[in-house]
Structure formats: C-alpha cells, structure tokens
Design a protein around this motif. Structure first.
Motif, PDB file in Angstrom:
ATOM      1  N   TYR A 293       0.814  -1.221   0.000  1.00 34.97           N
ATOM      2  CA  TYR A 293       0.000   0.000   0.000  1.00 34.97           C
ATOM      3  C   TYR A 293       0.848   1.271   0.000  1.00 34.97           C
ATOM      4  CZ  TYR A 293      -4.210  -2.747   0.785  1.00 34.97           C
ATOM      5  OH  TYR A 293      -5.257  -3.631   0.633  1.00 34.97           O
ATOM      6  N   ASP A 294       2.132   1.129   0.212  1.00 34.10           N
ATOM      7  CA  ASP A 294       3.039   2.285   0.154  1.00 34.10           C
ATOM      8  C   ASP A 294       3.609   2.493  -1.245  1.00 34.10           C
ATOM      9  OD1 ASP A 294       2.833   3.014   2.873  1.00 34.10           O
ATOM     10  OD2 ASP A 294       4.211   1.380   3.428  1.00 34.10           O
ATOM     11  N   THR A 295       3.173   1.712  -2.215  1.00 32.55           N
ATOM     12  CA  THR A 295       3.620   1.885  -3.595  1.00 32.55           C
ATOM     13  C   THR A 295       3.192   3.259  -4.087  1.00 32.55           C
ATOM     14  OG1 THR A 295       3.442  -0.490  -4.038  1.00 32.55           O
ATOM     15  CG2 THR A 295       3.484   0.990  -5.947  1.00 32.55           C
ATOM     16  N   VAL A 296       4.146   4.001  -4.621  1.00 33.57           N
ATOM     17  CA  VAL A 296       3.866   5.356  -5.114  1.00 33.57           C
ATOM     18  C   VAL A 296       3.419   5.274  -6.570  1.00 33.57           C
ATOM     19  CG1 VAL A 296       4.818   7.633  -5.606  1.00 33.57           C
ATOM     20  CG2 VAL A 296       5.508   6.400  -3.528  1.00 33.57           C
ATOM     21  N   ILE A 297       2.264   5.847  -6.848  1.00 38.22           N
ATOM     22  CA  ILE A 297       1.727   5.899  -8.212  1.00 38.22           C
ATOM     23  C   ILE A 297       2.102   7.245  -8.814  1.00 38.22           C
ATOM     24  CG2 ILE A 297      -0.379   5.895  -9.598  1.00 38.22           C
ATOM     25  CD1 ILE A 297      -1.667   4.162  -7.490  1.00 38.22           C
ATOM     26  N   ASP A 298       2.658   7.220 -10.033  1.00 41.69           N
ATOM     27  CA  ASP A 298       2.996   8.500 -10.653  1.00 41.69           C
ATOM     28  C   ASP A 298       1.715   9.176 -11.123  1.00 41.69           C
ATOM     29  OD1 ASP A 298       2.251   7.450 -13.177  1.00 41.69           O
ATOM     30  OD2 ASP A 298       4.249   6.635 -13.479  1.00 41.69           O
ATOM     31  N   GLU A 299       1.861  10.420 -11.548  1.00 46.73           N
ATOM     32  CA  GLU A 299       0.678  11.233 -11.846  1.00 46.73           C
ATOM     33  C   GLU A 299      -0.147  10.667 -12.998  1.00 46.73           C
ATOM     34  OE1 GLU A 299       1.902  15.230 -12.404  1.00 46.73           O
ATOM     35  OE2 GLU A 299       2.571  15.496 -10.341  1.00 46.73           O
ATOM     36  N   GLU A 300       0.486   9.943 -13.910  1.00 47.48           N
ATOM     37  CA  GLU A 300      -0.244   9.349 -15.024  1.00 47.48           C
ATOM     38  C   GLU A 300      -0.751   7.949 -14.686  1.00 47.48           C
ATOM     39  OE1 GLU A 300      -1.021  10.906 -17.772  1.00 47.48           O
ATOM     40  OE2 GLU A 300       0.005  12.720 -17.129  1.00 47.48           O
ATOM     41  N   GLY A 301      -0.342   7.410 -13.529  1.00 49.33           N
ATOM     42  CA  GLY A 301      -0.754   6.068 -13.168  1.00 49.33           C
ATOM     43  C   GLY A 301      -0.202   5.010 -14.103  1.00 49.33           C
ATOM     44  N   SER A 302       0.975   5.254 -14.676  1.00 44.10           N
ATOM     45  CA  SER A 302       1.528   4.355 -15.684  1.00 44.10           C
ATOM     46  C   SER A 302       2.099   3.072 -15.094  1.00 44.10           C
ATOM     47  CB  SER A 302       2.618   5.077 -16.484  1.00 44.10           C
ATOM     48  OG  SER A 302       3.656   5.532 -15.633  1.00 44.10           O
ATOM     49  N   ASN A 303       2.295   3.017 -13.757  1.00 44.69           N
ATOM     50  CA  ASN A 303       2.858   1.810 -13.157  1.00 44.69           C
ATOM     51  C   ASN A 303       1.781   0.847 -12.653  1.00 44.69           C
ATOM     52  OD1 ASN A 303       2.206   3.737 -11.252  1.00 44.69           O
ATOM     53  ND2 ASN A 303       3.883   3.237  -9.869  1.00 44.69           N
ATOM     54  N   VAL A 304       0.507   1.103 -13.003  1.00 46.34           N
ATOM     55  CA  VAL A 304      -0.570   0.148 -12.762  1.00 46.34           C
ATOM     56  C   VAL A 304      -1.405   0.065 -14.034  1.00 46.34           C
ATOM     57  CG1 VAL A 304      -0.713   0.461 -10.264  1.00 46.34           C
ATOM     58  CG2 VAL A 304      -2.023   1.964 -11.759  1.00 46.34           C
ATOM     59  N   SER A 305      -2.072  -1.051 -14.241  1.00 43.90           N
ATOM     60  CA  SER A 305      -2.859  -1.250 -15.455  1.00 43.90           C
ATOM     61  C   SER A 305      -4.140  -0.427 -15.411  1.00 43.90           C
ATOM     62  CB  SER A 305      -3.193  -2.725 -15.627  1.00 43.90           C
ATOM     63  OG  SER A 305      -4.139  -3.128 -14.637  1.00 43.90           O
ATOM     64  N   ALA A 306      -4.798  -0.324 -16.579  1.00 41.15           N
ATOM     65  CA  ALA A 306      -6.054   0.434 -16.646  1.00 41.15           C
ATOM     66  C   ALA A 306      -7.108  -0.178 -15.738  1.00 41.15           C
ATOM     67  CB  ALA A 306      -6.548   0.481 -18.095  1.00 41.15           C
ATOM     68  N   GLY A 307      -7.185  -1.524 -15.714  1.00 49.20           N
ATOM     69  CA  GLY A 307      -8.160  -2.175 -14.842  1.00 49.20           C
ATOM     70  C   GLY A 307      -7.873  -1.957 -13.383  1.00 49.20           C
ATOM     71  N   GLU A 308      -6.584  -1.981 -13.017  1.00 50.62           N
ATOM     72  CA  GLU A 308      -6.205  -1.750 -11.619  1.00 50.62           C
ATOM     73  C   GLU A 308      -6.503  -0.316 -11.202  1.00 50.62           C
ATOM     74  OE1 GLU A 308      -2.560  -5.037 -11.380  1.00 50.62           O
ATOM     75  OE2 GLU A 308      -2.154  -2.953 -11.919  1.00 50.62           O
ATOM     76  N   LYS A 309      -6.315   0.622 -12.115  1.00 53.87           N
ATOM     77  CA  LYS A 309      -6.672   2.009 -11.806  1.00 53.87           C
ATOM     78  C   LYS A 309      -8.180   2.131 -11.558  1.00 53.87           C
ATOM     79  CE  LYS A 309      -4.639   3.997 -15.395  1.00 53.87           C
ATOM     80  NZ  LYS A 309      -4.183   5.077 -16.307  1.00 53.87           N
ATOM     81  N   GLN A 310      -8.962   1.428 -12.373  1.00 51.10           N
ATOM     82  CA  GLN A 310     -10.403   1.496 -12.182  1.00 51.10           C
ATOM     83  C   GLN A 310     -10.811   0.898 -10.831  1.00 51.10           C
ATOM     84  OE1 GLN A 310     -12.948   3.272 -13.005  1.00 51.10           O
ATOM     85  NE2 GLN A 310     -13.260   2.544 -15.109  1.00 51.10           N
ATOM     86  N   LEU A 311     -10.165  -0.201 -10.455  1.00 58.94           N
ATOM     87  CA  LEU A 311     -10.461  -0.816  -9.167  1.00 58.94           C
ATOM     88  C   LEU A 311     -10.118   0.125  -8.018  1.00 58.94           C
ATOM     89  CD1 LEU A 311      -9.228  -4.478  -9.759  1.00 58.94           C
ATOM     90  CD2 LEU A 311     -11.589  -3.718  -9.465  1.00 58.94           C
ATOM     91  N   LEU A 312      -9.020   0.863  -8.150  1.00 60.31           N
ATOM     92  CA  LEU A 312      -8.631   1.815  -7.104  1.00 60.31           C
ATOM     93  C   LEU A 312      -9.678   2.915  -6.945  1.00 60.31           C
ATOM     94  CD1 LEU A 312      -4.785   2.155  -7.746  1.00 60.31           C
ATOM     95  CD2 LEU A 312      -5.869   1.255  -5.685  1.00 60.31           C
ATOM     96  N   THR A 313     -10.215   3.406  -8.050  1.00 64.30           N
ATOM     97  CA  THR A 313     -11.241   4.451  -7.937  1.00 64.30           C
ATOM     98  C   THR A 313     -12.527   3.893  -7.330  1.00 64.30           C
ATOM     99  OG1 THR A 313     -12.052   4.057 -10.203  1.00 64.30           O
ATOM    100  CG2 THR A 313     -10.302   5.673  -9.933  1.00 64.30           C
ATOM    101  N   ILE A 314     -12.826   2.615  -7.616  1.00 61.26           N
ATOM    102  CA  ILE A 314     -14.010   1.994  -7.008  1.00 61.26           C
ATOM    103  C   ILE A 314     -13.795   1.821  -5.508  1.00 61.26           C
ATOM    104  CG2 ILE A 314     -15.406  -0.101  -6.950  1.00 61.26           C
ATOM    105  CD1 ILE A 314     -14.839  -0.380  -9.975  1.00 61.26           C
ATOM    106  N   ALA A 315     -12.566   1.408  -5.126  1.00 63.31           N
ATOM    107  CA  ALA A 315     -12.256   1.297  -3.695  1.00 63.31           C
ATOM    108  C   ALA A 315     -12.371   2.650  -3.004  1.00 63.31           C
ATOM    109  CB  ALA A 315     -10.849   0.736  -3.522  1.00 63.31           C
TER     110      ALA A 315
END
Length: 624
Positions: free
Chosen positions: A508-530
């Motif tokens: 949970y301490d993983t830093v996401i860059d401003e474009e969210g390029s280090n996580v997939s599109a689906g994972e980004k969507q899951l994060l917004t749902i969370a």
C-alpha cells in the motif's frame, strides 16, 4: 467532497459545447482591453503595498540625488587639475596641482557613489519583495477564481491555452514588473535630478538637451502603438501552440496508433510559424525604439559638445562645468533611452495582464444560497421535477424530464451515445444549472444546498479514471482522509484491490505517478471503485465504472458493487447491458428524453428501444 473523481467531469455528450474528448485547439482569444485600462488595473494591484512602495521611492530619491551630485563634484576636481596645469604653463610662481584639494574632492565623489549604491541595493531588495507579494496575491486570486468557474467555462477552453494564462502569462507579468518598476522609478528621478543640475550649470545648454524629449516621446508613441498589437498576437499564438503540444503529448499513443505523426508535426509547424512571425514582428517593431533613441541622444551630445566648447573659449564656462554638463547630458538621455527600451517589455507584460484579467473577469458559477439548508436526514432519494436543460439555448437537450429514484434503488441509465446520460448525473452534482424545473435530494432543492454539502453526499466513479501522484493508500483514502488503516484495507478487499496490491514490493506504500503508468487500466479502475467504497456516500454515481476491467474482474466487481449499493441510491450509466440486468429501474434515454423505463424483463417484453439495444449486443452471441 466525497465524489471519487475530483477532476473536471468528462466532456458532455450530445449537446455539449465540444463533445466528449480532447479540448479544441486554436480557439480565438477574446479581444484584449486597451493598454491604458489594463496598465491601470495592474497598477491597482499595488495598492496594498503603498507603504513599502513609498519607502522604495524615498530610497530611490536618495540614491539618485547622491548619484546626480557626483558629476558636479567631479567637475570641481577637473577644475583643480586644469587650473594647476594652466598656472604652471603660464609661469605663475608656486602654481601646480593642489593634490590636497584634489584628494578631498575625489574622496567626496567616492562617498557619494558608495552611498548611492547602498541605497540602490536596499531599494532593489525591497522592490523585489513587493513585486513577489503582489504576484503571490494574484496567483491566489487566480486559484480561487478557477474553483468558482463553472464546468461550462472549462468545456469551452483548450487546456493548453488556460495553462498558458496561469503560467507563462503570470511569469511574464512578474518579470515585467521586476525589471520595469525599478528602472522606471530610477529613470524618472534621474531625469528630474539631472535636469535641475543642468539648469544650474547652463540654461542654454539645458534647453538644447531638453529639445530631444518631444522627439523621443513621438518616436516611442508611434513605435509602441504598433508593437502592442504584435505582442497580443504573440501571446495568443503562444497559447494556441501550448494547447496543441498539451493535446499531442497527452494523446501521443493515439497519434502513433493512427499514424498521425506527420499531421501532428505539420500542425505544430504551422502554429510554430505563426508564433515565430508574431514574435519576430513584435521584437522587430519594438526593437526600433532603441536605435532611434540612440540617434537622438548622439545628435544631442554633438550639439552640446560644440556649443560647450564655444562657451569655454568665450570664458562663459569652465572646463569642469562643461565636462559635468556633458556627463549630465548623457545621464539625461540614457534614462530616456531606458524608458523607451522598456516599452518593449511593458507592452509584452501588459498584453499578458490583459489575458489574465480576462480569466479573472470570466462569468462565475451561481453562488451558494445565503440561506443554505442542511439535509436533516440522508437517505438518497432523488427526484427530477419537470427538468429542462441545454448547453446552447438554440439546441435543447433535456426537456420536461421527471423521475424518482427511491432510497436503496439502483437506477440504470442506458441509451445511444449523445443521449444525455452523463449530462443527467452532472445535473445531480450541480456541475451545470437547470434551465427549468428542479432536482431534489431527500426533499430539499439542490440549489438550496451548499455545493460542498451536496457533493459530500455523493460518491462518483467515472469512466475516465483519475489518480494523483502519491501512494496507493493515499489514493484510496482521498474521499476520507481520516479513515483508519483497517478501513482502507477493508475497502480494498471488498473491491478486489487488495489481491494485486499484495503482489507489489511496497504494498500500500507503492507510489503511483501522476499518469498512473505503473498500474494497469483495470487496476486504476479498481482503485477508484475502492475510493468510492471507503467514502460510503448516500448517493452513488457509476459512469461506466467497469469499462476498463476484464470479464472475470467485472464479475467480481459486480458483487462488490452490489454490497456498496446496499441502502444507497445508485445511478449507473452503462453501455454493457449485462452489468445492469439486476437494476431496480432502467431508464432508456434518446435525445435527452426518457423513452422507456422499467425492469430488464419488462423492457425486453415491451420490445422497444431497450430490446433493440439488447439485441444489438447479445443476439449474435446467443445465436452462436
């Protein structure tokens, strides 16, 4: 604000001013105000700094007065040397240079110039502090203004153009104020001080030197008027070029996928050529001021030298006085030349100020009601009462729409692209104001609620995911910064975020860059749902919330959404009809109207618009 997506909403569909997608490019900039009005308005920004500016003037007067006295005292040193040499040549007994007197005069000159420099340094430091405070307040005003502007304004503005106003133009104003205020004050004081000294030495030579002023004013006025238009064009083309660059690099993947690199480069070349032409014209026209002023200055210098020489031969003036006057004449024309050359920078700075003031003058969203109500209970009952809305008066979108969403219901909104689905939920969030009718939340008209209170009851997950630079933990807790670690993890588990976060080295301490390029599109969507799950609002809006996840993950998320929607009113915008089959109410929209409503089974039996949409998606798959 509890809404999960805190960025501006996607471009409205259907009747939106620009449609969904990237903002337009090269939109014309509103006609700028005239130079005098904008300059006075920029000067009005200095009013809170009256006391420091008065001290700046006092320090400037002291510095210039000491500097102006220098040539007169130095002229006395010349007379001491000249009289000593001339006396020795004439054979006067004991004649020669009085080095004692000469040393005293030179010591005074040194004291004058050192003191003048110290006052100038103090003046410069104080003036820079004043300018930075003025710019600090201006940036604060712009930041506050951006939050008061309606979404409609951002729909009609290219992002690069807007960014250019709040970055490039602000920097240009700051540079202009720093470089011109000090020089302008010093130049004006120098002209006045030198003029007084020249009149005390020789009124005749002073009249000759003063004769250059009318010519200087005429030259500066003619050239400056022409350069103003050029500088306005320069900053206009700068904004257009920035808009193209921002769009091209934001969508660089699409540019490459569709093989449009050459067209993008060609568009960049055209806009760059426009900027080059405007900048070259502005610099060339304003650059004519300096040579013209230098010519007038040199002409004045020649006349003063000739007449001064004649005055020495006639005995009307001493060599030291003529030397001092020639120095004063150079000091007199030099500040005039500086003021003229600053016209270049001032024109550019005021042109930028005009663009910034246009932003500050933009029409703001309606303020919250002075007698704003607070919802006594939060159940999430939403009612549209004869609502009408259009982006353009001549192009109606939603007309006389009425519907009721009871607490705990899941209301699905389907329909073709441009039907007004996203617009409907934007109206609930009060991103736009209604043309007629009203929307109530738990019986309270949303226009009677403060926007902050209204949106604190709403959670939103958009089709376009948005993450900010920070840890995964921070992104999930964005809607509830005070959430505990256990609550964050619980929300992550419920929305199947925990399973992929555990595989990351930093968790949970993983830093996401401003474009969210280090996580997939689906994972980004899951994060917004969370994020929405953790906020636990009374009203939930899902705009194609599962569009970026795979089929298996979508099935899992549907279970999480079912838990999330329990006891909450939910508006679900969906194109994939499989995701809303269990909705309590399905609204079918076409051209801003609800043409059908009911459950999935009822609408299938009706064999209307919903049946056609469903058949288009599943008939072929069922046949296979």
């Amino acid at each position: 604000m509890t809404a999960t997506e805190n960025k501006p909403a996607p471009r409205p569909q259907g009747g939106g001013p620009m449609g969904r997608g990237m903002p337009g490019i090269g939109m014309p900039v509103s006609k700028a105000k005239n130079f005098g009005t904008s300059a006075r308005r920029l000067g009005g920004r200095m009013a809170p700094e009256r006391v420091p500016l008065a001290l700046v003037v006092v320090l400037g007067v002291a510095s210039v007065a000491l500097s102006v006295a220098g040539p007169k005292v130095l002229g006395e040193a010349t007379d001491v040397i000249f009289d000593g040499v001339l006396g020795r040549l004439r054979g006067v007994p004991g004649a020669g240079i009085d080095f004692g007197a000469l040393g005293t005069v030179l010591a005074w000159v040194l004291v004058l110039y050192v003191a003048s420099s110290v006052f100038a340094l103090l003046q410069g430091r104080l003036l820079n502090t004043v300018v930075q405070r003025i710019m600090f307040r201006l940036r604060e005003d712009i930041e506050a203004k951006l939050h008061r502007l309606p979404l409609r304004y951002f729909d009609g503005q290219p992002r690069g153009e807007l960014l250019s106003r709040v970055t490039n133009d602000l920097d240009n104003i700051s540079t202009t104020m720093q470089q011109t205020l000090s020089q302008l004050l010093t130049s004006v004081l120098t002209v006045l001080g030198v003029l007084v000294m020249m009149l005390t030495i020789s009124p005749l030579l002073a009249l000759i030197a003063i004769a250059v002023i009318p010519a200087s004013v005429v030259v500066t006025g003619v050239i400056g008027k022409r350069s103003q238009k050029q500088f306005i064009a320069q900053w206009k083309h700068t904004g257009a070029l920035n808009a193209h660059i921002e769009e091209a690099f934001t969508g660089h993947q699409l540019v490459k996928v569709f093989g449009r690199q050459q067209e993008s480069r060609e568009q960049f070349r055209r806009r760059n050529d426009d900027l080059f032409g405007a900048a070259l014209g502005a610099q060339f026209v304003s650059g004519l001021i300096m040579p013209a002023m230098m010519f007038l200055s040199n002409l004045s210098y020649v006349v003063v030298a000739v007449v001064g020489g004649l005055r020495i031969t006639s005995g009307a003036m001493t060599l030291g006085e003529v030397q001092a006057f020639i120095q004063y004449s150079r000091q007199f024309t030099q500040p005039l030349t500086q003021v003229a050359s600053m016209a270049n920078l001032m024109q550019s700075g005021v042109a930028s100020a005009e663009r910034v003031f246009e932003l500050l003058d933009a029409e703001e969203q309606q303020p919250d009601a002075a007698d704003a109500e607070v919802a006594a209970e939060r159940h999430g009952r939403v009612e549209f009462e004869d609502v009408s809305f259009s982006y353009r008066p001549e192009q109606p979108l939603i007309e006389h729409l009425s519907l009721v969403a009871d607490p705990g219901q899941t209301v699905a909104i389907v329909g073709p692209t441009g039907a007004g689905k996203t617009t409907l939920v934007n109206l609930i969030l009060r991103f736009y104001e209604l043309d007629a009718g009203r929307i109530t939340l738990d019986g309270v008209d949303i226009t009677k609620l403060r926007r902050e209170d209204l949106r604190s009851q709403i959670g939103m997950v958009l089709q376009d995911t948005w993450l900010f630079g920070g840890t995964i933990r921070d992104n999930i807790a964005y809607g509830r910064p005070d959430a505990t670690e256990d609550e964050i993890i619980e929300a992550a588990k419920a929305t199947f975020v925990d399973r992929f976060v555990r595989t990351l080295p930093e968790g949970y301490d993983t830093v996401i860059d401003e474009e969210g390029s280090n996580v997939s599109a689906g994972e980004k969507q899951l994060l917004t749902i969370a994020r929405a799950f953790l906020a636990r609002p009374s009203l939930l809006i899902l705009d194609e919330a599962t569009s970026s996840v795979d089929t298996r993950t979508e099935a899992l998320v549907q279970h999480a959404m079912a838990a999330l929607r329990t006891s909450r009113t939910s508006f679900v915008i969906a194109h994939r009809l499989s995701t809303i089959r269990d909705a309590d109410l399905i609204l079918v929209m076409e051209a801003g109207q609800i043409v059908e409503q009911g459950t999935h089974e009822e609408l299938i039996k009706a064999e209307g618009a919903y049946h056609r949409l469903y058949s288009a998606q599943f008939a072929k798959a069922d046949a296979e």
